[in-house]
Motif scaffolding. Structure first.
Motif, PDB file in Angstrom:
ATOM      1  N   GLU A   1      -3.922  22.518 -66.463  1.00 39.31           N
ATOM      2  CA  GLU A   1      -4.893  23.153 -67.323  1.00 39.31           C
ATOM      3  C   GLU A   1      -5.934  23.873 -66.483  1.00 39.31           C
ATOM      4  O   GLU A   1      -6.024  23.658 -65.268  1.00 39.31           O
ATOM      5  N   VAL A   2      -6.703  24.739 -67.139  1.00 41.30           N
ATOM      6  CA  VAL A   2      -7.830  25.389 -66.487  1.00 41.30           C
ATOM      7  C   VAL A   2      -9.048  25.240 -67.387  1.00 41.30           C
ATOM      8  O   VAL A   2      -8.934  25.045 -68.606  1.00 41.30           O
ATOM      9  N   LEU A   3     -10.207  25.331 -66.772  1.00 41.53           N
ATOM     10  CA  LEU A   3     -11.469  25.286 -67.504  1.00 41.53           C
ATOM     11  C   LEU A   3     -11.879  26.697 -67.878  1.00 41.53           C
ATOM     12  O   LEU A   3     -11.949  27.580 -67.030  1.00 41.53           O
ATOM     13  N   VAL A   4     -12.142  26.900 -69.160  1.00 45.97           N
ATOM     14  CA  VAL A   4     -12.691  28.170 -69.641  1.00 45.97           C
ATOM     15  C   VAL A   4     -14.186  27.947 -69.859  1.00 45.97           C
ATOM     16  O   VAL A   4     -14.571  27.129 -70.690  1.00 45.97           O
ATOM     17  N   PRO A   5     -15.026  28.634 -69.105  1.00 46.85           N
ATOM     18  CA  PRO A   5     -16.464  28.386 -69.206  1.00 46.85           C
ATOM     19  C   PRO A   5     -17.005  28.686 -70.600  1.00 46.85           C
ATOM     20  O   PRO A   5     -16.492  29.563 -71.317  1.00 46.85           O
TER      21      PRO A   5
ATOM     22  N   HIS B   1     -10.953  23.116 -71.880  1.00 46.70           N
ATOM     23  CA  HIS B   1      -9.781  23.199 -71.020  1.00 46.70           C
ATOM     24  C   HIS B   1      -8.585  23.629 -71.866  1.00 46.70           C
ATOM     25  O   HIS B   1      -8.443  23.213 -73.019  1.00 46.70           O
ATOM     26  N   ILE B   2      -7.709  24.446 -71.273  1.00 44.56           N
ATOM     27  CA  ILE B   2      -6.504  24.882 -71.979  1.00 44.56           C
ATOM     28  C   ILE B   2      -5.322  24.829 -71.030  1.00 44.56           C
ATOM     29  O   ILE B   2      -5.462  25.047 -69.811  1.00 44.56           O
ATOM     30  N   ASP B   3      -4.151  24.513 -71.575  1.00 43.10           N
ATOM     31  CA  ASP B   3      -2.928  24.454 -70.771  1.00 43.10           C
ATOM     32  C   ASP B   3      -2.664  25.791 -70.088  1.00 43.10           C
ATOM     33  O   ASP B   3      -2.838  26.856 -70.689  1.00 43.10           O
ATOM     34  N   THR B   4      -2.183  25.740 -68.865  1.00 41.98           N
ATOM     35  CA  THR B   4      -1.828  26.977 -68.162  1.00 41.98           C
ATOM     36  C   THR B   4      -0.552  27.599 -68.712  1.00 41.98           C
ATOM     37  O   THR B   4      -0.332  28.801 -68.557  1.00 41.98           O
ATOM     38  N   THR B   5       0.306  26.805 -69.355  1.00 38.81           N
ATOM     39  CA  THR B   5       1.549  27.308 -69.936  1.00 38.81           C
ATOM     40  C   THR B   5       1.766  26.645 -71.300  1.00 38.81           C
ATOM     41  O   THR B   5       1.162  25.616 -71.604  1.00 38.81           O
TER      42      THR B   5
ATOM     43  N   ARG C   1       0.411  25.666 -77.156  1.00 43.68           N
ATOM     44  CA  ARG C   1      -0.157  25.016 -75.986  1.00 43.68           C
ATOM     45  C   ARG C   1      -1.331  24.178 -76.476  1.00 43.68           C
ATOM     46  O   ARG C   1      -1.803  24.361 -77.607  1.00 43.68           O
ATOM     47  N   THR C   2      -1.809  23.262 -75.667  1.00 49.19           N
ATOM     48  CA  THR C   2      -2.872  22.365 -76.103  1.00 49.19           C
ATOM     49  C   THR C   2      -4.163  22.639 -75.352  1.00 49.19           C
ATOM     50  O   THR C   2      -4.193  23.348 -74.337  1.00 49.19           O
TER      51      THR C   2
END
Length: 440
Positions: A172-176, A206-210, A425-426
């Motif tokens: 996952e990545v953090l979206v500010p 946070h959102i899944d990268t894929t 995606r989650t």
């Protein structure tokens, strides 16, 4: 600029018609007139409906010409006749439907040659031509769904998506958090529900990268996810119990192996491919089981369009340029999603991949109008669907043409739908910052 717009419109219309021809020429007349599922129209209905919409908007409205076949308008009115009832209508036979659609197109090309692309919102920037190209491509996707539901030997084929060995990705990545511009007021062929552009405040998440893969979804199945009431919305639980649903549509288990049917071919379910043909209820249940949730529509669009370095909203995750085959899996080039992690050139500034193409992605949001929404050019495209009955899907699938897919494009459907090319995606909320400011 006029010549450029004319070329763009011609290319979009031609590409759509070539695809329509491919989808309707690969089977014989009985397959075209049969109803392969009560959820779908006979293919021949879609074929003539495409021609009728083009006649109504481009011949009659833009070209100001006389009606060519006004007597069939009601037969091909999607609101007047539900899909299950369409086989009983006196529809045009396949040969006649082809001749009709071709006749309309020939006249439309003459109109395209003399249109100045100014003088009102229907013709400004070639909007009506773009709208009709998108409409035809949307019905091409619908016809491709019908092909997936069709029984019998394969009628379509396509190469597998290219391999992209880019190494492991973070989950996952953090979206500010903060504001971003959602929707558009400048995209010339954007449809009414994408408008107008407006500012949204979205807390950090946070959102899944894929997208979630088949292998990940199998873990949910093996853990008894379809038998645990606690993961399911009430209506979803009733749906899976009533219809004895225990896996994505078209999946079956033989011994210890999961198989699926894909356009007439039986094959082992690929664990690294995004899961396909799941309802909103199934996506929501998986997310709960995983300790996560579906992203909201605003979160999805911020992950796809927001550039945190400049603060501007891009047309696509990779930038403003139109998609190519190196950016995304679009246009029915491949009859399946690409493995999760593919298309590194299409990733967002934050490192999120496959936001465009591969699978439509369910969001948690109801389909609602944006502030300042104005129905155009007719209420029945979007406005009559607004409310809590439909859920929003974003991003497009391998079955979507680029003309009908962009960072602002909104799709919607009933949460029970599974025949569509839908995945997900989650996401999860970002943890509030701790005393040291690191969120732990």
């Amino acid at each position: 600029m006029t010549d450029q717009l004319r070329s763009l419109a011609l290319d979009a219309l031609t590409r759509a018609r070539d695809r329509t021809a491919a989808l309707t020429s690969c089977v014989d007349d009985p397959d075209l007139t049969a109803q392969h599922s009560p959820l779908m129209s006979p293919l021949v209905w879609d074929l003539a409906h495409i021609g009728n919409q083009e006649e109504q908007w481009l011949l009659r409205q833009v070209g100001k010409g006389e009606a060519l076949r006004p007597e069939i308008d009601s037969l091909y009115d999607a609101f007047e006749h539900p899909r299950a009832a369409r086989p009983s209508l006196p529809l045009l036979a396949p040969a006649e439907a082809r001749i009709y659609a071709a006749d309309v197109r020939g006249r439309v090309l003459d109109i395209l040659e003399r249109t100045a692309f100014e003088g009102g919102p229907l013709v400004d920037a070639g909007f009506a031509f773009g709208m009709i190209a998108q409409h035809e491509q949307q019905h091409d996707e619908t016809m491709l769904i019908t092909h997936q539901l069709r029984k019998g030997p394969p009628a379509l084929s396509a190469p597998a998506p290219p391999a992209h060995d880019t190494g492991p990705l973070p989950r996952e990545v953090l979206v500010p958090g903060g504001t971003f511009t959602m929707g558009t007021s400048t995209e010339p062929w954007a449809l009414d529900n994408e408008r107008p552009a407006h500012r949204r405040i979205v807390p950090a998440f946070h959102i899944d990268t894929t997208p979630v893969t088949c292998g990940e979804y199998q873990a949910f199945i093996e853990d008894g996810g379809y038998h645990e009431r606690r993961w399911w919305a009430a209506e979803g639980w009733d749906q899976i119990r009533q219809h004895d649903i225990g896996a994505p549509l078209f999946w079956r288990r033989e011994g210890g192996t999961w198989l699926r049917r894909r356009f007439g071919v039986s094959e082992e379910v690929p664990p690294d491919e995004p899961v396909l043909h799941v309802s909103w209820y199934e996506a929501d249940a998986y997310a709960r089981w995983a300790g996560r949730r579906l992203p909201t529509e605003a979160e999805w669009e911020k992950a796809a369009r927001h550039d945190p370095h400049t603060g501007r909203a891009r047309r696509y995750p990779w930038g403003d340029s139109d998609p190519t085959e190196t950016h995304a899996n679009l246009g029915q080039r491949h009859l399946r999603p690409a493995p999760a992690g593919s298309y590194p050139r299409g990733e967002s500034p934050l490192g999120v991949r496959q936001l465009i193409g591969d699978v439509w992605e369910w969001t948690s949001s109801d389909f609602l109008p944006y502030p300042g929404f104005v129905a155009f050019p007719y209420r029945e495209y979007s406005e009559v669907f607004f409310g809590g009955e439909h859920k929003v899907l974003r991003g497009g699938s391998f079955a979507v043409d680029p003309v009908a897919c962009r960072g602002t494009f909104r799709n919607w459907d009933l949460p029970v739908r599974r025949q569509i090319f839908s995945g997900f995606r989650t996401a999860r909320d970002a943890q509030p910052a701790g005393p040291d400011g690191d969120g732990r």
